[in-house]
Every structure is written in structure tokens, then in C-alpha cells.
Design a protein around this motif. Structure first.
Motif, PDB file in Angstrom:
ATOM      1  N   THR A 177      20.004 -21.909  10.122  1.00  0.00           N
ATOM      2  CA  THR A 177      19.302 -22.218   8.877  1.00  0.00           C
ATOM      3  C   THR A 177      20.252 -22.896   7.902  1.00  0.00           C
TER       4      THR A 177
ATOM      5  N   GLN B 284      21.085 -26.421   9.162  1.00  0.00           N
ATOM      6  CA  GLN B 284      19.911 -27.276   8.989  1.00  0.00           C
ATOM      7  C   GLN B 284      19.747 -27.678   7.532  1.00  0.00           C
ATOM      8  N   ASN B 285      19.945 -26.661   6.696  1.00  0.00           N
ATOM      9  CA  ASN B 285      19.896 -26.826   5.248  1.00  0.00           C
ATOM     10  C   ASN B 285      20.846 -27.930   4.788  1.00  0.00           C
TER      11      ASN B 285
ATOM     12  N   SER C 239      19.762 -31.391   6.023  1.00  0.00           N
ATOM     13  CA  SER C 239      18.658 -31.942   5.230  1.00  0.00           C
ATOM     14  C   SER C 239      19.166 -32.440   3.884  1.00  0.00           C
TER      15      SER C 239
ATOM     16  N   GLN D 287      17.449 -28.355  19.608  1.00  0.00           N
ATOM     17  CA  GLN D 287      16.892 -28.625  18.282  1.00  0.00           C
ATOM     18  C   GLN D 287      17.758 -29.596  17.480  1.00  0.00           C
TER      19      GLN D 287
ATOM     20  N   LEU E  20      17.729 -33.092  19.146  1.00  0.00           N
ATOM     21  CA  LEU E  20      16.458 -33.764  18.919  1.00  0.00           C
ATOM     22  C   LEU E  20      16.407 -34.396  17.524  1.00  0.00           C
ATOM     23  N   SER E  21      16.998 -33.698  16.549  1.00  0.00           N
ATOM     24  CA  SER E  21      16.967 -34.229  15.181  1.00  0.00           C
ATOM     25  C   SER E  21      18.155 -35.149  14.914  1.00  0.00           C
TER      26      SER E  21
ATOM     27  N   TYR F 253      14.066 -22.399  16.097  1.00  0.00           N
ATOM     28  CA  TYR F 253      12.893 -22.086  15.278  1.00  0.00           C
ATOM     29  C   TYR F 253      12.067 -20.991  15.939  1.00  0.00           C
TER      30      TYR F 253
ATOM     31  N   SER G 144      13.343 -17.740  15.275  1.00  0.00           N
ATOM     32  CA  SER G 144      13.243 -17.326  13.870  1.00  0.00           C
ATOM     33  C   SER G 144      11.862 -16.761  13.543  1.00  0.00           C
ATOM     34  N   ILE G 145      10.838 -17.064  14.350  1.00  0.00           N
ATOM     35  CA  ILE G 145       9.522 -16.481  14.063  1.00  0.00           C
ATOM     36  C   ILE G 145       9.158 -15.374  15.052  1.00  0.00           C
TER      37      ILE G 145
ATOM     38  N   TYR H 226       2.979 -24.779  16.823  1.00  0.00           N
ATOM     39  CA  TYR H 226       4.115 -25.521  16.267  1.00  0.00           C
ATOM     40  C   TYR H 226       4.427 -26.746  17.124  1.00  0.00           C
TER      41      TYR H 226
ATOM     42  N   GLN I 230       4.344 -30.627  16.034  1.00  0.00           N
ATOM     43  CA  GLN I 230       5.568 -31.429  16.046  1.00  0.00           C
ATOM     44  C   GLN I 230       5.482 -32.596  17.024  1.00  0.00           C
TER      45      GLN I 230
END
Lengths: 434, 319
Positions: A80, A83-84, A87, A105, A108-109, A392, A395-396, A425, A429
């Protein structure tokens, strides 16, 4: 007055110029070892405890380099935060520790620097296949493996002996031992769990399940396959009868519980010894390591849990220097330093090294634990894969499957809800979800 | 002013009869324009900061909320799709319902205690009221994160104060971090933090009531209770409304406390527990910044409407 200003201005210009020159030198050279000699500042975000000494050794060897090693949290907390920072476009580290499951993840980004230009692809044969494949895609290398996590049973042998419990060889025996222990001492639990995606998926892995499949942009999610059913059948009764300590892993209470006999065993990755030595000093001498309990008696199947590598972020302004540190920490002198502190290597040379295998661990009462762990490494069930957005997904896990730990929802239904959320999700996506 | 400025025209030679008029007019016009721009000049520093830190983020959020970024396929313009999604998103409304429940129960309790304490301090009958006032206010000085950590440890059944009480007295205090009670436990933390703050607002309002009113009341033979209901409470109605609006906004923005307690109760407090927590998870672990911005905007609008309604009702003269 004016001369002072001029002088200051001159000095400033000179500084700016030399800085610019230095930058250009870095940009053109792209030579990691040269960058290391020139020096600079690096920020590393990692939670792995053995890295501290590696950083110290590196700084000693390269006095011009200043490294800031920060622990921003373990696992998802780290992702997190990273990623934060990505961004936001600033404030992030140069190097981040990423578990193998989380790589997809970030790849991919397109947040990670490709390391082939520094020669990382030439290191392929130095690492065990699993970890190496975890850090690279289509021969593009996005990080160097630091450790691996073939699973084993870590248990408090002193406590087992006190309550006359045999080391379980199967999961059935493990469940029976859990009941026996908790009956003998209501304050002791065989295991703790408050809903840990990594743990449950590793159990499914060992049981032969393949809940996640990815082919291009097509994602298959099935958390009710045979492997998953084996896991829920084992775990549900233990949850129902409150045989599982409601203590969250990596919390202060957890460390304390491992030391004072509240938690009697852990089924986890081979990177655990280093964490126990640094976090559970109280348990020294009591703990031992045994092969992972089996779904069928006589089998040798294991799975991986965690295991991580170091990646350079795309936004890093010191990529060459960062890469030099990566090599130092994973295949260079730093790797040996980490192994000597109890870290479990991802390098083939070390995994088969006699000295490594025969090493006796004082913490584990002189047991040669690396033999058990190396065996486990060789028996990992092949064919497992994670989702391209596993960080992700994990995280859920507690939002959905976590319900099984605090309400009447069964673990099986909880996993079903997790699956549904993940499919939603994935579709959102742009994946095709099955 | 205008006289001094226009005097020079008197010195211009009267070469042509119409001449003095024209420059005067022109001068007046330049003066007028200059005044207009001078005003903006004074406003500029404020406007620059206001636009940069206030307007720009809102516009950016609205801009974000009109797009949809995917891991596969990139970014595309979707118009109001995100808003449509939010209005039929049970997770979002569940979170909103939860904070509304929190608002309906916690805010009256907190403001009631604050009012009671403010009246007690103001009554002048309290021994050591300065000390009392400071100690009630002190929790407000503790950062919310620290307060949540502290209470979180106290709530713990296995390691905290609750655990020790259970063990020592043989009690069976239920798990305050369990799914049924954890919202009330959060309410307790928030109350502890903000009673002093609200008390101070009320107390400040009570202090400015003219003492002549009390004297008049005393002459009329009014008792303390009558003084409170007929003088003090009506006089501080403005402060009550302000405190209520602050509390409504605070409730809808509930984030720190559940976010910190999540580490101790990962299954009871989900990543979508409050709308703010939901927006945070969407953005930072799900990389759904667009939808997150949408949720944030809708929450902002709802908060604004409710706060506005409360203000209208609270400030009505005949209310």
C-alpha cells in the motif's frame, strides 16, 4: 554586501554545475559499480531483518553511499505504501522489497525498472528456478530474488514434550494434536490464525489446488476446487471449536505468544528462522523444525509461502547505484551475511552448499534445520500461480473470507465470497474472468 | 481624493476651450480602472492560494471521477458511469449507513456530555474548575492515531486492560473489538477525544452572556434550572449548531480510529467499514482512483447537504 552575494551565486552555480555533471555521468555510464564508487543516496523500504547488516557492510565498502533503510510495514502494508508513493510520483524508495506473489501487480502497472540493462539477465543460473521466475516475466528481469519460502512445521519442542505430543506427520494428526494441547493447557494453542490469505492459499497449493490461472488477460478463479475443499475441511472444525488462537500474525501479541507458549507451532516459510531469532528471543532453544504435515501419509509435498526479492522502482533517480546494491545483497557478500543471520537463500550455490546444510542453529537447539528446509524446497508442488493482482486480492481477504473467523459464515462460503469479489474486480479491471 | 488628483488640469494652458474636459475624463477613467485592478491585486495572494489548495483539488477529483482506468486497457472516458455505479453499490451505502448510525448515537451523547461539563464549569460552583477544564480538554491534544492505539490496547482481551480486568476479577467483559461492539468502541474513543473540544466551544459561548440577564433572573426569582433552560441554552444556540455541524462532518469522515483498530480487529473492521476507509482502500490497494474520487465527491455532497440543512434549521429565529 554585493561581493558576498556574487560569491554565493558563484558557489551556487558551481554546485549546480557539478551536480549536473555528476548526473550526466550517471546517466551515460549506467555502470552500477561506477555509480557505487561515485556514491549517492539510496532509500530502501524493506522489512527483512537481516538487511540491516547488509546495508552497514555496503556503506562500509562504499563510503560515498548513504543508505536509508526503512521498515514501512510487512506485506500488504508495504505494498500500500509503495503503491501510494508511485501514484504520488514522489516520496517513494529507490529499492523495495516485494514478495513473489506481489510482483505481477507492480509489473502490470509498469512501476518497476527493468534490470536487463545492468546485466541482471546474466544472473539467471545463479538462482533457484521458482524464485527467479517470480521476479521476471518474458526474460525481462524486474528484481533479484532475496530469499525463498518453502514451508515447514516450526514447533515448540519443549511444549510438545511437556504435554506428550508427537510431532504430527499429517494434517489429521496436526488437528488431533491441536485439540490435545488446548485441552491440556487452555492457554496454549497449536496455531494462530485470524484470516491470512497467504497461509490459506499456501495450504491449497500444498493440497494440489490451482485456484488461480492466468492466460494473457483471461483470469480463472476457483476457490472451491479439490485442494480448497481439503483445506476448509481441515480448518473449519478447528475454527468451530476455537482451537485456533485469535492472534494476528506479526502483531506484538503474536511475537509474545510465540515466546511464552501461547502459540505452539507455525506452518510457514523457510525465511522464518531469522524472524524468530530477532523477534522471539525468549523461545531460543525450545523450537525445532520438522517437515510440513501432509495431506496423505507418506507424501512429501510442500508449498511456498512468501519469499521475496528486491526491486528497483522506475521512479528511482539512482537506478544504477540501486542495482549495485541489489547484486551485493542477493548474490554478493550481502547474501552470505544474510544467510549467516538465518535467512534462507534463493541461490542454488548456497542451497546445495555442504556448509549451509550442515550448519547447526543454536536457536533451534543445535538442529541442522537447513536440511529440512532444503528438502522442502525440492518438494514444492509444481504448477502453482498467483493472480496478476494478488496483492489487492490479499488485501480484501479479511473483508470476505475473514467473516469465517468472527461469525457463523463458514470458511468455504467465505472463500466463495472472496472469489466473487475477485471476479468482479478482475472484470472491472479489464480482465476476462472465469 | 479625486480633487487632488485632478488639480493639475487647472495648470494646463487654456489653448483650446475643450481641452481641460477631455484629460479630466480620461484621468477619471484610468483612476477607475486602476482602482478595480488594485482590488484584485490585494486579493491575488489569497486567490492564488485558494485556487491552488481548494478549488484545484476539487476540480481534479471531478475530472478523475469521469474516467475509468483499468490494469488491462488503460484509461477511458466514461462520463457518469462511476456515479451510477456508486448509487447502486451496496458496500458504499453500507458504510454510509454505518457512519449515520454512528452519527445518530455518538454525537448526541458526546455533545450532551460536553454541554453538561460546560454548564458545570460555568456555574462557578465547581472546586478547581480550571484544572477540571484543562483535564477534560487534554485528550483533544492527543493525536487521534495515538488515542486509537492506546484505546485499542486497553480493549484487548488477551493483553490489554480488559484482559487484565477479566483475569483479576473473574469478569467476562465481551470482546470490545468484536464485530457487534466495535462501532460502539470507536464511538467511545471519539467521545473521549472530542468532549473537551466541544466543551470549550460551549464554555466560550457561555462566558459572553451578559451578567445583567442573570441578575434579572435572580430578581425574578428564577432557580438554576430555569436560568439554564431560559437563558444559557438559548444564548448558546449558535455554538450548539456549530458544534453539531462539526460533529456531523467528523462522523461522516470517520477514518483514523477504524483504520488504526483494523490491525487489531482485521475481520470486524473491513477495508470498506466507513466511506472514507472505502475510498482509501479503493485508491491505494485497488488502484481504482477514479471510483475512489467518485465516492469522495458523493460523500462530500451528502455531508454538505446535511450540514446545510442542520444550519438552516438551527439558525431559524422561531426554531
Amino acid at each position: 554586501m554585493s561581493t558576498k552575494t556574487t560569491r554565493r551565486l558563484l558557489a551556487g552555480t558551481a554546485l549546480a554545475l557539478s551536480a549536473a555533471l555528476g548526473l550526466t555521468a550517471c546517466g551515460v555510464g549506467q555502470d552500477p559499480s561506477k555509480a557505487a564508487a561515485e556514491g549517492g543516496e539510496l532509500t530502501i523500504w524493506a522489512w527483512e531483518p537481516t538487511l540491516k547488516k547488509v546495508v552497514e557492510a555496503y556503506e562500509e565498502e562504499h563510503p560515498e553511499v548513504k543508505i536509508d533503510l526503512v521498515n514501512v510495514g510487512t506485506g500488504n502494508d508495504q505494498y500500500t505504501a509503495v503503491q501510494n508513493a508511485i501514484s504520488a510520483g514522489s516520496g517513494g524508495p529507490d529499492i523495495a522489497q516485494l514478495e513473489y506473489f506481489a510482483m505481477g501487480q507492480f509489473e502490470l502497472s509498469e512501476s518497476l525498472a527493468e534490470l536487463n540493462e545492468f546485466g541482471a539477465d546474466k544472473l539467471a543460473d545463479q538462482f533457484a528456478t521458482g524464485p527467479w521466475e517470480g521476479m521476471s516475466t518474458d526474460s525481462k528481469v524486474y528484481g533479484l530474488p532475496m530469499d525463498s519460502g518453502p514451508m515447514a512445521l516450526f514447533y515448540n519442542a519443549a511444549l510438545f514434550k511437556k504435554h506428550n505430543i508427537d510431532v504430527p506427520k499429517t494434517w489429521e494428526q496436526y488437528a488431533a494434536a491441536a485439540r490435545k494441547l488446548h485441552e491440556a493447557d487452555p492457554k496454549s494453542y497449536m496455531v494462530n490464525d485470524t484470516g491470512d490469505a497467504g497461509f490459506i492459499t499456501s495450504l491449497i497449493w500444498q493440497a494440489g489446488g490451482k485456484p488461480f490461472t492466468t492466460q494473457g488477460t483471461e483470469v480463472g478463479i476457483n476457490l472451491n476446487d479439490e485442494g480448497a475443499q481439503k483445506v476448509t475441511k481441515l480448518w473449519q472444525p478447528l475454527l468451530d471449536d476455537k482451537m485456533v488462537a485469535p492472534i494476528t500474525s506479526w502483531s506484538d501479541e503474536w511475537y509474545k505468544g510465540l515466546g511464552d507458549g501461547t502459540i505452539a507451532s507455525l506452518v510457514t516459510g523457510a525465511w522464518m528462522p531469522a524472524n524468530m531469532e530477532s523477534g522471539v528471543a525468549e523461545g531460543s532453544g525450545d523450537w525445532k523444525v520438522a517437515p510440513m504435515p501432509q495431506w496423505e501419509d507418506g507424501n512429501m509435498a510442500t508449498a511456498e509461502n512468501g519469499g521475496s526479492g528486491l526491486s528497483v522502482l522506475k521512479d528511482s533517480k539512482n537506478a544504477a547505484l540501486a542495482y549495485d546494491f541489489l547484486e551485493f545483497a542477493t548474490v554478493g557478500e550481502g547474501a552470505d551475511l544474510r544467510i549467516s543471520q538465518g535467512a534462507f537463500p534463493a541461490t542454488t550455490k548456497d542451497l546445495n552448499d555442504e556448509e549451509f546444510l550442515n550448519r547447526k542453529f543454536d536457536y533451534f537447539g543445535g538442529q541442522q534445520i537447513n536440511k529440512v528446509l532444503s528438502d522442502s524446497s525440492a518438494n514444492v508442488v509444481p504448477g502453482w500461480s498467483y493472480l496478476p493482482f494478488q496483492a489487492y486480492a490479499n488485501s480484501i481477504f479479511n473483508d470476505t473470507a475473514g467473516k469465517a473467523y468472527i461469525s457463523n459464515t463458514t470458511l468455504s462460503d467465505g472463500l466463495g465470497q472472496w472469489q466473487k469479489s475477485l471476479q468482479t474486480y478482475a472484470t472491472d479491471q479489464g480482465f476476462t474472468a472465469k | 481624493m479625486s480633487n487632488t488628483i485632478t488639480t493639475p488640469t487647472a495648470h494646463t494652458p487654456p489653448s483650446s476651450p475643450g481641452a481641460p474636459v477631455t484629460p479630466r475624463r480620461r484621468r477619471q477613467r484610468t483612476f477607475a480602472t486602476r482602482t478595480r485592478w488594485t482590488g484584485w491585486g490585494f486579493l491575488a495572494p489569497f486567490m492564488a492560494v485558494f485556487i491552488l489548495v481548494f478549488i484545484a483539488p476539487i476540480i481534479y477529483s471531478i475530472y478523475l471521477s469521469l474516467f475509468h482506468t483499468q490494469l488491462v486497457g488503460g484509461t477511458s472516458f466514461v462520463g457518469f458511469d462511476n456515479y451510477v455505479r456508486a448509487f447502486s453499490d451496496p458496500v458504499f451505502w453500507g458504510g454510509l449507513l454505518r457512519v449515520s448510525l454512528f452519527l445518530a448515537i455518538q454525537v448526541p451523547i458526546m455533545l450532551g456530555i460536553s454541554l453538561l461539563v460546560a454548564l458545570a464549569v460555568d456555574s462557578g460552583r465547581l472546586y478547581g474548575s480550571d484544572f477540571f477544564r484543562i483535564s477534560i480538554f487534554l485528550p483533544y491534544a492527543v493525536p487521534a492515531v495515538v488515542a486509537s492505539l492506546m484505546w485499542g490496547f486497553m480493549y484487548g482481551r488477551r493483553f490489554g486492560l480488559v484482559g487484565q480486568l477479566n483475569e483479576f476479577f473473574g469478569w467476562d467483559i465481551p470482546d470490545l473489538l468484536g464485530p457487534q461492539i466495535v462501532l460502539a468502541s470507536i464511538g467511545n474513543i471519539v467521545t473521549w477525544e472530542f468532549v473537551g473540544y466541544n466543551m470549550l466551544i460551549f464554555y466560550a459561548a457561555l462566558r459572553v452572556i451578559p451578567s445583567s440577564l442573570y441578575e434579572a433572573a435572580a430578581i425574578d426569582g428564577a432557580g438554576q434550572w430555569r436560568v439554564i433552560t431560559a437563558i444559557k441554552i438559548p444564548a448558546i444556540r449558535g455554538a450548539l449548531v456549530v458544534a453539531t455541524i462539526f460533529s456531523i462532518i467528523g462522523s461522516f469522515q470517520l477514518f483514523n480510529e477504524p483504520s488504526i483498530l483494523q490491525a487489531l480487529a482485521p475481520n470486524a473492521i473491513t477495508s470498506t467499514y466507513t466511506p472514507n476507509l472505502y475510498a482509501y482502500s479503493l485508491s491505494f490497494s485497488g488502484q481504482q482512483q477514479n471510483y475512489s474520487a467518485t465516492v469522495a465527491i458523493i460523500m462530500g455532497l451528502i455531508t454538505m447537504v446535511i450540514a446545510y440543512v442542520v444550519q438552516l434549521r438551527g439558525m431559524r429565529k422561531d426554531a
